[in-house]
Design a protein around this motif. Structure first.
Motif, PDB file in Angstrom:
ATOM      1  N   THR A 179     -16.359  -7.036  22.817  1.00  0.00           N
ATOM      2  CA  THR A 179     -16.430  -8.355  22.190  1.00  0.00           C
ATOM      3  C   THR A 179     -15.067  -8.757  21.637  1.00  0.00           C
ATOM      4  O   THR A 179     -14.614  -9.889  21.835  1.00  0.00           O
ATOM      5  CB  THR A 179     -17.489  -8.358  21.072  1.00  0.00           C
ATOM      6  OG1 THR A 179     -18.766  -8.075  21.655  1.00  0.00           O
ATOM      7  CG2 THR A 179     -17.545  -9.699  20.353  1.00  0.00           C
ATOM      8  N   ASN A 180     -14.395  -7.826  20.983  1.00  0.00           N
ATOM      9  CA  ASN A 180     -13.065  -8.125  20.441  1.00  0.00           C
ATOM     10  C   ASN A 180     -12.058  -8.408  21.547  1.00  0.00           C
ATOM     11  O   ASN A 180     -11.220  -9.298  21.416  1.00  0.00           O
ATOM     12  CB  ASN A 180     -12.579  -6.984  19.548  1.00  0.00           C
ATOM     13  CG  ASN A 180     -13.319  -6.939  18.231  1.00  0.00           C
ATOM     14  OD1 ASN A 180     -13.818  -7.954  17.751  1.00  0.00           O
ATOM     15  ND2 ASN A 180     -13.408  -5.765  17.647  1.00  0.00           N
ATOM     16  N   GLY A 230     -12.088 -11.880  22.882  1.00  0.00           N
ATOM     17  CA  GLY A 230     -11.493 -12.882  22.009  1.00  0.00           C
ATOM     18  C   GLY A 230      -9.973 -12.928  22.070  1.00  0.00           C
ATOM     19  O   GLY A 230      -9.354 -13.823  21.490  1.00  0.00           O
TER      20      GLY A 230
END
Length: 109
Positions: free
Chosen positions: A86-87, A90
């Motif tokens: 998820t990081n 981003g």
């Protein structure tokens, strides 16, 4: 079982993500555990191809197979892998085409 150094963990994670099919498997498992047949349908690959990629991901220590009756359910080996994915999603990259001679699909740099 073998304990890896930080650099070895990152190298295995990078190797897994370097293949688009393996990356899609990891992203699917980030959302929820799944059975191989469901993953193959979701990702659009043959069950044999998916099986090969799952074997690679198991060997790298990134996914585990959980027996459920006569079936195996796959999930990320550590919930923090989902957070890492998820990081990474981003992150915004500023790519300089003059210094990257290969297309993104082929694995730049």
């Amino acid at each position: 079982m073998e304990t890896l150094t930080h650099s070895s963990v990152l190298a295995r994670f990078g190797y897994a993500l370097s293949d688009p099919t393996r990356a899609r498997i990891l992203l699917a498992l980030r959302d929820a555990a799944a059975y191989p047949s469901d993953l193959a349908d979701l990702i659009g690959v043959s069950r044999q191809s998916l099986s090969n990629h799952l074997a690679c991901l198991r060997g790298c220590g990134l996914v585990v197979a959980v027996p459920e009756g006569r079936r195996m359910r796959y999930e990320l080996a550590d919930p923090r892998l989902g957070l890492a994915l998820t990081n990474l999603l981003g992150v915004v990259l500023a790519v300089d085409p003059e210094h990257c001679s290969v297309s993104a699909e082929e694995g730049c740099c």
